[in-house]
Design a protein around this motif. Sequence first.
Motif, PDB file in Angstrom:
ATOM      1  N   LEU A 101       0.822  -1.205   0.000  1.00  0.00           N
ATOM      2  CA  LEU A 101       0.000   0.000   0.000  1.00  0.00           C
ATOM      3  C   LEU A 101       0.858   1.258   0.000  1.00  0.00           C
ATOM      4  O   LEU A 101       1.939   1.289   0.596  1.00  0.00           O
ATOM      5  CB  LEU A 101      -0.904   0.044   1.244  1.00  0.00           C
ATOM      6  N   ILE A 102       0.336   2.301  -0.638  1.00  0.00           N
ATOM      7  CA  ILE A 102       0.864   3.639  -0.471  1.00  0.00           C
ATOM      8  C   ILE A 102      -0.321   4.527  -0.158  1.00  0.00           C
ATOM      9  O   ILE A 102      -1.389   4.397  -0.775  1.00  0.00           O
ATOM     10  CB  ILE A 102       1.632   4.117  -1.730  1.00  0.00           C
ATOM     11  N   PHE A 103      -0.168   5.410   0.834  1.00  0.00           N
ATOM     12  CA  PHE A 103      -1.340   6.156   1.288  1.00  0.00           C
ATOM     13  C   PHE A 103      -0.919   7.456   1.968  1.00  0.00           C
ATOM     14  O   PHE A 103       0.244   7.651   2.338  1.00  0.00           O
ATOM     15  CB  PHE A 103      -2.193   5.310   2.247  1.00  0.00           C
ATOM     16  N   SER A 104      -1.913   8.322   2.115  1.00  0.00           N
ATOM     17  CA  SER A 104      -1.718   9.617   2.755  1.00  0.00           C
ATOM     18  C   SER A 104      -1.211   9.461   4.177  1.00  0.00           C
ATOM     19  O   SER A 104      -1.575   8.520   4.896  1.00  0.00           O
ATOM     20  CB  SER A 104      -3.050  10.377   2.741  1.00  0.00           C
ATOM     21  N   ASP A 105      -0.404  10.428   4.609  1.00  0.00           N
ATOM     22  CA  ASP A 105       0.091  10.427   5.992  1.00  0.00           C
ATOM     23  C   ASP A 105      -1.029  10.546   7.011  1.00  0.00           C
ATOM     24  O   ASP A 105      -0.826  10.252   8.188  1.00  0.00           O
ATOM     25  CB  ASP A 105       1.070  11.594   6.196  1.00  0.00           C
ATOM     26  N   ARG A 106      -2.216  10.962   6.567  1.00  0.00           N
ATOM     27  CA  ARG A 106      -3.315  11.180   7.513  1.00  0.00           C
ATOM     28  C   ARG A 106      -4.081   9.911   7.850  1.00  0.00           C
ATOM     29  O   ARG A 106      -4.868   9.908   8.801  1.00  0.00           O
ATOM     30  CB  ARG A 106      -4.275  12.231   6.953  1.00  0.00           C
ATOM     31  N   LEU A 107      -3.874   8.832   7.100  1.00  0.00           N
ATOM     32  CA  LEU A 107      -4.713   7.652   7.313  1.00  0.00           C
ATOM     33  C   LEU A 107      -4.432   6.950   8.637  1.00  0.00           C
ATOM     34  O   LEU A 107      -5.363   6.546   9.336  1.00  0.00           O
ATOM     35  CB  LEU A 107      -4.548   6.665   6.151  1.00  0.00           C
ATOM     36  N   ILE A 108      -3.174   6.765   8.987  1.00  0.00           N
ATOM     37  CA  ILE A 108      -2.888   6.054  10.244  1.00  0.00           C
ATOM     38  C   ILE A 108      -3.360   6.857  11.453  1.00  0.00           C
ATOM     39  O   ILE A 108      -4.028   6.301  12.347  1.00  0.00           O
ATOM     40  CB  ILE A 108      -1.397   5.674  10.327  1.00  0.00           C
ATOM     41  N   PRO A 109      -3.068   8.166  11.537  1.00  0.00           N
ATOM     42  CA  PRO A 109      -3.657   8.915  12.655  1.00  0.00           C
ATOM     43  C   PRO A 109      -5.187   8.868  12.667  1.00  0.00           C
ATOM     44  O   PRO A 109      -5.801   8.865  13.744  1.00  0.00           O
ATOM     45  CB  PRO A 109      -3.153  10.343  12.407  1.00  0.00           C
ATOM     46  N   MET A 110      -5.796   8.801  11.502  1.00  0.00           N
ATOM     47  CA  MET A 110      -7.254   8.742  11.417  1.00  0.00           C
ATOM     48  C   MET A 110      -7.797   7.498  12.115  1.00  0.00           C
ATOM     49  O   MET A 110      -8.741   7.560  12.901  1.00  0.00           O
ATOM     50  CB  MET A 110      -7.693   8.751   9.947  1.00  0.00           C
ATOM     51  N   ILE A 111      -7.186   6.341  11.844  1.00  0.00           N
ATOM     52  CA  ILE A 111      -7.698   5.106  12.425  1.00  0.00           C
ATOM     53  C   ILE A 111      -7.260   4.941  13.881  1.00  0.00           C
ATOM     54  O   ILE A 111      -8.008   4.429  14.717  1.00  0.00           O
ATOM     55  CB  ILE A 111      -7.283   3.882  11.575  1.00  0.00           C
ATOM     56  N   VAL A 112      -6.043   5.420  14.204  1.00  0.00           N
ATOM     57  CA  VAL A 112      -5.550   5.291  15.584  1.00  0.00           C
ATOM     58  C   VAL A 112      -6.377   6.137  16.544  1.00  0.00           C
ATOM     59  O   VAL A 112      -6.732   5.711  17.644  1.00  0.00           O
ATOM     60  CB  VAL A 112      -4.064   5.683  15.655  1.00  0.00           C
ATOM     61  N   SER A 113      -6.708   7.359  16.134  1.00  0.00           N
ATOM     62  CA  SER A 113      -7.396   8.289  17.033  1.00  0.00           C
ATOM     63  C   SER A 113      -8.898   8.037  17.131  1.00  0.00           C
ATOM     64  O   SER A 113      -9.560   8.570  18.015  1.00  0.00           O
ATOM     65  CB  SER A 113      -7.165   9.731  16.572  1.00  0.00           C
ATOM     66  N   HIS A 114      -9.442   7.220  16.218  1.00  0.00           N
ATOM     67  CA  HIS A 114     -10.883   6.981  16.257  1.00  0.00           C
ATOM     68  C   HIS A 114     -11.236   6.180  17.507  1.00  0.00           C
ATOM     69  O   HIS A 114     -10.550   5.218  17.866  1.00  0.00           O
ATOM     70  CB  HIS A 114     -11.316   6.219  15.001  1.00  0.00           C
ATOM     71  N   PRO A 115     -12.330   6.542  18.204  1.00  0.00           N
ATOM     72  CA  PRO A 115     -12.634   5.882  19.486  1.00  0.00           C
ATOM     73  C   PRO A 115     -13.067   4.422  19.360  1.00  0.00           C
ATOM     74  O   PRO A 115     -12.947   3.663  20.323  1.00  0.00           O
ATOM     75  CB  PRO A 115     -13.762   6.746  20.065  1.00  0.00           C
ATOM     76  N   TYR A 116     -13.582   4.021  18.210  1.00  0.00           N
ATOM     77  CA  TYR A 116     -14.054   2.646  18.125  1.00  0.00           C
ATOM     78  C   TYR A 116     -12.870   1.691  18.060  1.00  0.00           C
ATOM     79  O   TYR A 116     -11.911   1.940  17.322  1.00  0.00           O
ATOM     80  CB  TYR A 116     -14.967   2.457  16.910  1.00  0.00           C
ATOM     81  N   PRO A 117     -12.903   0.602  18.807  1.00  0.00           N
ATOM     82  CA  PRO A 117     -11.706  -0.231  18.952  1.00  0.00           C
ATOM     83  C   PRO A 117     -11.384  -1.115  17.752  1.00  0.00           C
ATOM     84  O   PRO A 117     -10.225  -1.507  17.575  1.00  0.00           O
ATOM     85  CB  PRO A 117     -12.019  -1.099  20.177  1.00  0.00           C
ATOM     86  N   ASN A 118     -12.393  -1.468  16.950  1.00  0.00           N
ATOM     87  CA  ASN A 118     -12.167  -2.383  15.829  1.00  0.00           C
ATOM     88  C   ASN A 118     -12.675  -1.721  14.544  1.00  0.00           C
ATOM     89  O   ASN A 118     -13.881  -1.522  14.385  1.00  0.00           O
ATOM     90  CB  ASN A 118     -12.894  -3.712  16.064  1.00  0.00           C
TER      91      ASN A 118
END
Length: 608
Positions: A101-118
């Motif tokens: 994969l290649i992706f925007s730098d914003r994607l990992i913070p997006m999923i990490v910071s989201h409150p839902y665990p899965n």
Amino acid sequence: MGRRLGEYTRDNTKCMVPVNGIRLIDRLLGQLAQQQLRRVVIVVGYKGQELKDYIGSRYDDRLRIEYVENPVYDRTNNIYSLALAKQQLQEDDTLLLESDLIFSDRLIPMIVSHPYPNLALVAKYEPWMDGTMVRIDDEQNIVNFISKDAFNYAEASDYYKTVNIYKFSQAFACQKYLPFLEAYTKAVGLNEYYENVLRILSLLNTHDLKALPIGGEKWYEIDDKQDLDIAEALFADEKDVLRKYYGRYGGFWRFPQMLDYCYLVNPYFPSQRMRDEMRAQFDTLLTEYPSGMKVNTLLASKCFGVSEPYVVPGNGAAELIKVLMEGVATAGPTAAGAAPAKVGVVRPTFEEYPNRYDADRLVTFVPQNADYRYTADDLMDYFDGKGISQLLLINPDNPSGNFIARTDVLRLAAWCGQRGIRLLVDESFVDFSDDYATNSLLHDRTLETYPHMAVMKSISKSFGVPGLRLGILASADRDLIARIKKEVSIWNLNSFAEYFMQIYNKYEADYQRACLRFVQERAHFYQQLQQLPFLRVMPSQANYFLCEVLPPYTASGIVIRMLRQHNILTRDCSLKPGLDPSRQYMRIAVRSHEDNRRLIEGLKGLSL
């Protein structure tokens, strides 16, 4: 093993492939290093030792990296690779990512910071996507995973593609995912995909896994050479981005949610009913041979109202331009040592014509005014006595949008005829003009009155069908038309282009309405563009506007920012021959009202 990448993975695993000079693994580890992670676990197999040697200790100050090895990578699939890391999955909350994969730098913070665990990152389905799809409900629960075999194109508008970035809580991994993973591998085998286990879990209706749509964030999965090529354009740096986009000459439907404002076609045609009729014949048109030149000439005659001896259809206007321009050199004096014929051109213009001819034999007229306006009289004054054998007129011109009325074009045709000059008029954009119903030159009587005139028309533009590759050339010079018919392939049209000509006349009323609707939208769009303080917008009778970009803005700066911030591609024309090199220029197409509104909003948001 990345077999579809050919030589790129002959000696490397996929994550070692560079995109714009940066290997995928380095980009990914750099993105992960920005997070507060306890460790990074890399499952290796094919060329695994080479990958481990390459990573070495370079990330020791930022990441704790561990390796899990799959020794039977050539006989298993990713379900087994993940199962080998089941101990690590039980010890922590986990991010699961695939290395191609290649992706925007914003994607990992997006999923990490989201409150839902899965969570699974997903993107709305687009035609370029392949692989696992999901359906989600109004609360973003994943209600089903759609395998390749179960994919239904009739339902594709409801699908989301998994981006292959997941977040699993420790509890979910231990209590749900890993028990099902173990049972699935025992029952089905190891040559499967880990998404199959997620699919089973989604059918339990416990809604353990939610989807997080990524909106307009950029990403791409690199499976083959074409994917790599697209990724290099999507993630190019500023000095290369325009070259990588403009050099493609189309195909931007493969780019996620892009609005292409280099795309010069009618946004209101074909009508839905015409599309439906063509779609109904898809299987036949795909699997049957098209007709040869004789039948397609008949269809072109019927479709565009020109007698058969006067018209030749082409595989796009580009095919006919090539044959016509390369034939100019042989149409002049035949004495030994005679120089090739001279051709008159107006610049700035559509460069496909002059590019097909010897630059030393071009006689070029450049209008000496800020808006690049010119008249038939200007052309007659300039080219009189220049010894040209052919004069090119793009009308309306590209990119200036300059337009010469039909009566004046015919005056120019008469002037050319008196001097033995062939006038070639490209009227590909004429149906966008205000008097679109009467401005065309495609009439037998007109062609017969001016036999030194030839008329080119690209059907892509005003008819909105560039994928068909269809164009026509018409002239009462029967020898010219006969020669070109002999020089192109007997099967130069595909079945879809042929069928378009067969049914078009049923939809002429729709076409007239589409042209009227376009003229109205262009007038509104012109008013909107004029309100932007950094653009000087030139009037146009085509489906685009040439705009001078005023200091301190630059055309390339605006184009790049619109691409990066709004995923809208516009055209920097500053280097186009004939334009003032001391100034900056953009060409902006006219699209639908909604698309134009999005462009205007993006331009209004630009600031230095």
